[in-house]
Design a protein around this motif. Structure first.
Motif, PDB file in Angstrom:
ATOM      1  N   PRO A   1       0.805  -1.230   0.000  1.00 47.23           N
ATOM      2  CA  PRO A   1       0.000   0.000   0.000  1.00 47.23           C
ATOM      3  C   PRO A   1       0.838   1.281   0.000  1.00 47.23           C
TER       4      PRO A   1
ATOM      5  N   ARG B   1      -0.491   4.157   1.034  1.00 47.03           N
ATOM      6  CA  ARG B   1      -0.910   4.776   2.295  1.00 47.03           C
ATOM      7  C   ARG B   1      -1.642   3.748   3.132  1.00 47.03           C
ATOM      8  N   LEU B   2      -1.474   3.879   4.434  1.00 47.01           N
ATOM      9  CA  LEU B   2      -2.168   3.033   5.394  1.00 47.01           C
ATOM     10  C   LEU B   2      -2.468   3.907   6.596  1.00 47.01           C
TER      11      LEU B   2
END
Length: 138
Positions: A41, A43-44
């Motif tokens: 990912p 962004r998390l």
């Protein structure tokens, strides 16, 4: 004598194979946990795992003229370029670093990274922007 061990089975699309069928397959299915791996990912939550990964890979580079922090600034572009695949990212950086050593520049730039051709998945996933559409790939 006993030895503690963890067995790791890796495969592609294992749930559609005979791995979990029959008596032995049922035993394995009862003891195994599937871990599905996909793209890493970008962004998390508030974190940027892909950017953190890039920073870690960059820290391992030993190029004389390379400036630390260059690659993480391009995290969004690199995520798009590699389809978020860790293997594609490391292959991209490794190939660009080898070229930088051979040509004597000893640094990585967005331009030098964009000159590296990758695997079929990432090349078909990556669509050049209008400003790069006229630039031929090597």
């Amino acid at each position: 004598m006993s030895i503690g061990a963890t067995f790791v089975y890796a495969g592609i699309d294992v749930t559609t194979t005979a791995l979990f069928s029959g008596v032995r397959g049922a035993q394995l299915a009862a003891r195994a946990s599937l871990v599905e791996c996909g793209a890493f990912p970008a962004r998390l939550g508030t974190r940027e795992p892909f950017g953190e990964l890039i920073a870690g890979v960059e820290a391992a580079l030993d190029l004389r003229a390379h400036r630390a922090g260059t690659l993480p600034r391009h995290a969004a572009h690199l995520h798009q370029r590699t389809a978020g695949r860790i293997g594609s990212l490391t292959r991209l950086i490794r190939r660009a670093a080898i070229t930088a050593i051979l040509d004597g520049t000893e640094r990585l730039t967005k331009t030098s990274l964009d000159q590296v051709r990758l695997n079929h998945l990432t090349e078909t996933h990556h669509r050049p922007t209008a400003s790069r559409a006229h630039t031929p790939k090597r």
